[in-house]
Scaffold this active site. Structure first.
Site, short mmCIF file in Angstrom:
data_model
loop_
_atom_site.label_atom_id
_atom_site.label_comp_id
_atom_site.label_asym_id
_atom_site.label_seq_id
_atom_site.Cartn_x
_atom_site.Cartn_y
_atom_site.Cartn_z
N ARG B 51 0.81 -1.12 -0.06
CA ARG B 51 0.17 -0.02 0.13
C ARG B 51 0.75 1.19 -0.07
O ARG B 51 0.86 1.94 -0.87
CB ARG B 51 -0.98 -0.10 1.26
CG ARG B 51 -2.20 0.86 0.94
CD ARG B 51 -1.80 2.22 1.12
NE ARG B 51 -1.17 2.65 2.62
CZ ARG B 51 -0.71 3.75 2.96
NH1 ARG B 51 -0.93 4.87 1.95
NH2 ARG B 51 -0.30 3.91 4.20
N ASP B 52 1.36 1.59 1.21
CA ASP B 52 2.38 2.72 1.17
C ASP B 52 3.33 2.74 0.32
O ASP B 52 3.79 3.66 -0.35
CB ASP B 52 2.97 2.82 2.74
CG ASP B 52 3.62 3.94 3.07
OD1 ASP B 52 4.27 4.36 3.97
OD2 ASP B 52 3.49 5.15 2.21
N HIS B 243 7.04 4.11 12.33
CA HIS B 243 6.82 4.04 10.78
C HIS B 243 8.13 4.97 10.36
O HIS B 243 7.73 6.02 10.04
CB HIS B 243 5.42 4.50 10.53
CG HIS B 243 5.29 4.16 9.13
ND1 HIS B 243 4.52 3.43 8.39
CD2 HIS B 243 5.79 5.10 7.97
CE1 HIS B 243 4.44 3.47 7.12
NE2 HIS B 243 5.49 4.46 6.60
N HIS B 245 11.06 6.71 8.17
CA HIS B 245 11.27 6.85 6.56
C HIS B 245 12.87 7.02 6.71
O HIS B 245 13.39 7.45 7.71
CB HIS B 245 10.71 7.96 6.03
CG HIS B 245 9.45 7.38 5.38
ND1 HIS B 245 8.64 8.30 4.65
CD2 HIS B 245 8.63 6.49 5.89
CE1 HIS B 245 7.62 7.70 4.38
NE2 HIS B 245 7.45 6.74 5.00
N CYS B 276 9.92 9.21 -1.38
CA CYS B 276 9.53 10.29 -0.64
C CYS B 276 9.07 11.33 -1.59
O CYS B 276 9.61 11.78 -2.59
CB CYS B 276 10.63 11.14 0.19
SG CYS B 276 10.15 12.35 1.17
N ASN B 285 10.31 4.94 2.63
CA ASN B 285 9.89 3.70 3.65
C ASN B 285 11.39 2.88 3.89
O ASN B 285 12.25 3.08 3.03
CB ASN B 285 9.00 2.84 3.00
CG ASN B 285 7.79 3.33 3.32
OD1 ASN B 285 7.15 3.70 4.36
ND2 ASN B 285 6.80 3.33 2.09
#
Lengths: 305, 346
Positions: B51-52, B243, B245, B276, B285
């Site tokens: 998803r992300d 979460h 990055h 990003c 990520n």
């Protein structure tokens, strides 16, 4: 390993910039002498306190470092900055001193197989060779930095015992090395292993005389450096733009990028004396000359806004 | 200064940080903390790649490929895989096939498959498509909230309240996300008390877990520790996740810090999918492979088979015609000696 003791973080960390030597030595493209000199001069301007300038090994083995004397003589030596050079043996040491070196470095290994494959002799034999160098260095009033490679794993032997690393570090320290840099040569180490290693080594060598040289081949470098800081280490080796891939993994990264280390340290409130934007300029310069992308994530992040 | 972002310059200002948080200097440097950190025995990995990750990849991925990716990930031992997003396909074309994906994946009994639902409309579609867990996305930054979802933080929370209430009635767990937890591309540094406030609201509304997102990756262990210190006062660690990055290479160090502070749920993305959107060419990520490598090396269990995740990563990178962002995957590539080396950490 389930526990870790958190000590106060150091107020100041000394960055040992190894880009011009360890970095360039592991880059395929041969770099012109003037480019090397300009890089070192830019790094001096960026506030780095120690910049490993070149290596007095035989140009037959390491063609990239063939211009060692020219580089030593051509750089603009900033007051207060140290420019150590690698000297694998007495011959290299003598050539280095003749070229004006005021500090040298010697490289031991914690793995027998690695020592044999890399410098064609056992760990003991290599240490005997180095003793010649440290004796001569003492007489000449030249400082010696010791490196131990494969501290968290060896490409040939696999696991390396922390006690073995401690023994080699201890010998280098007793010989007269003022500082011992512990190298995770293939970047396989993780924070648990780093903590175990430092516990073992700091029993034999004072923590103030230790440095960590982490490779980022598995992306673990900053986490390993953080643990090292938590355990009292205050000297960190790194390479501008993350120069220097891993010779054991085509396309994989090697040295951790100085920019990324400095970003973390400054974010932690730790002083380094380094001007990050100037450092990034030096990184951009050398990447242009090498026609390669930077390995530094900080350098890659360009805010669109 | 070249192209060094102004927001980051602001984030790096230690002097300003100290002015606002005088206790930070003491905490970092003066106090000898003789705390013994216990790392969690087990860390739950929430895989956000499908998803992300995919949402932030430029290439449109065919539905069949998405399904195959999720099915491969389901075989790795990952306990949670964020499958898709029920947002309007106008805004996020990559997720237009959300219903197809959710209905076609092979759902392993050991895995949960949350989906994003920004509002009631999305929630209803998700449930109709068979979703058994959903996620809502808040922000700790007002400007980011307005620019991203066109409303204030308060307005967004009202929207989520509706979703969470309905989900509760239908016994569908809801995960909350708070973005910009360590910095905002528009506002710069974000007060940790503001982050804590938003987290608390989502938790009290009924989110079983809240994931704290370092949306632009500017955080460092110092700012991570400070933020968690504030948030933990309001919400138990067991209900928190990080979460991170990796835009500035800080993700693993930040995750390590979070583990030292009792967090035991970590979001990551296979192959580091998802750049990003605020920094051209920069990574986003953190890679699941690199996180697993660190955790396993530390003796922390995850239940995940790293080599199977690497395979899934290879698959999606081939399909996307891009290189992996995972350093572990790069090191273990076909040509490398590393893949023939005696394994030290798996």
């Amino acid at each position: 390993l389930a526990t870790c003791t958190w000590k106060a973080l150091p107020q100041r960390v000394k960055i040992v910039e190894v880009g011009p030597r360890d970095g360039l030595q592991n880059e395929k493209t041969l770099v012109p002498t003037e480019v090397k000199i300009h890089l070192i001069d830019m790094l001096s301007e960026a506030g780095l306190p120690v910049i490993e300038a070149t290596s007095f090994v035989s140009p037959e083995w390491v063609p990239q470092m063939a211009d060692q004397v020219e580089v030593m003589k051509g750089i603009n030596r900033r007051p207060g900055v140290s420019y150590p050079v690698l000297t694998p043996n007495l011959k290299g040491f003598q050539a280095a001193v003749k070229a004006g070196a005021a500090e040298v470095a010697i490289f031991g290994a914690a793995s027998e197989l690695f020592s044999k494959k890399n410098i064609n002799c056992s760990v003991d034999e290599s240490l005997q060779r180095f003793e010649e160098v440290t004796k001569a260095a003492k007489e000449a009033g030249v400082r010696v930095r010791g490196y131990v490679s494969c501290v968290l794993g060896c490409p040939y032997e696999g696991q390396v015992s922390p006690d073995k690393v401690a023994q080699v570090a201890k010998r280098l320290y007793s010989m007269g090395c003022y500082e011992i840099s512990l190298g995770d040569t293939i970047g396989v180490g993780t924070p648990g292993g780093m903590a175990e290693l430092l516990e073992a080594v700091s029993r034999e060598v004072p923590v103030d005389a230790l440095a960590v040289h982490c490779h980022d081949t598995y992306g673990q470098a900053l986490a390993n450096i953080l643990i090292a800081l938590q355990m009292g280490i205050s000297v960190v080796d790194s390479s501008v733009a993350g120069l220097g891939g891993c010779p054991y993994a085509q396309g994989a990264s090697g040295n951790v990028a100085t920019e990324d280390v400095v970003y973390m340290l400054h974010g932690l409130g730790i002083q380094t004396g380094v001007d990050l934007p100037k450092l990034m300029d030096a990184g951009a310069f050398i990447c242009r000359s090498l026609n390669r992308k930077t390995s530094s994530k900080v350098a890659q992040a360009t805010c669109k806004l | 200064m070249g192209n060094f972002p102004t927001t980051v310059k602001h984030c790096l200002s230690y002097e300003e940080l100290i002015q606002d948080y005088p206790w930070l200097a003491r905490w970092l440097q003066e106090e000898k903390l003789a705390l013994t950190h216990e790392y969690p025995e087990y860390v739950k990995i929430v895989e956000v790649g499908p998803r992300d990750g995919l949402q932030n990849e430029k290439e449109m991925v065919p539905t069949g490929v998405k399904i195959q990716l999720i099915d491969m990930l389901s075989e790795t031992g990952l306990p949670v895989i964020e499958a898709t997003s029920f947002v309007s396909s106008k805004w996020v074309p990559q997720m237009a096939d959300h219903t197809e994906v959710l209905q076609a994946i092979h759902r392993s009994s050991h895995v949960r498959y949350p989906v994003l639902t920004p509002n009631m409309h999305g929630f209803q579609d998700a449930v109709a498509a068979g979703a058994t867990e959903v996620a809502v996305f808040g922000s700790a930054s007002e400007t980011f909230s307005r620019k991203n979802i066109n409303c204030s933080i308060d307005e967004s929370i009202l929207r989520f309240e509706e979703v969470i209430c309905t989900a509760k009635q239908r016994q569908i767990p809801v995960r909350g996300y708070v973005s910009c937890a360590l910095g905002c591309p528009y506002e710069g540094p974000i007060e940790s008390t503001k982050v804590a406030e938003v987290v608390k609201r989502l938790y009290e509304l009924g989110c079983y877990e809240v994931s704290l997102g370092d949306t632009i990756g500017v955080g460092t262990p110092g700012s991570m520790a400070k933020m968690l210190h504030s948030v933990k006062k309001e919400v138990p660690s067991s209900a928190l996740a990080v979460h991170c990055h990796d835009t500035y290479g800080q993700a693993l160090a930040n995750i390590l810090t979070a583990l030292q502070m009792g967090i035991c749920t970590v979001d990551s993305s296979v192959a580091g999918l998802g750049g990003c959107p605020y920094a051209q060419g920069a990574s986003g990520n953190v890679s699941t492979e690199d996180v697993l490598y660190m955790l396993h090396g530390m003796g922390i269990k995850t239940g995940v088979d790293l080599s199977k995740v690497i395979e899934a990563g290879d698959f999606i990178c081939k399909a996307l015609n891009r290189k992996t962002n995972s350093k572990v995957a790069q090191a273990r590539g076909d040509n490398s000696m590393h893949c023939r080396m005696k394994k030290i950490n798996t």
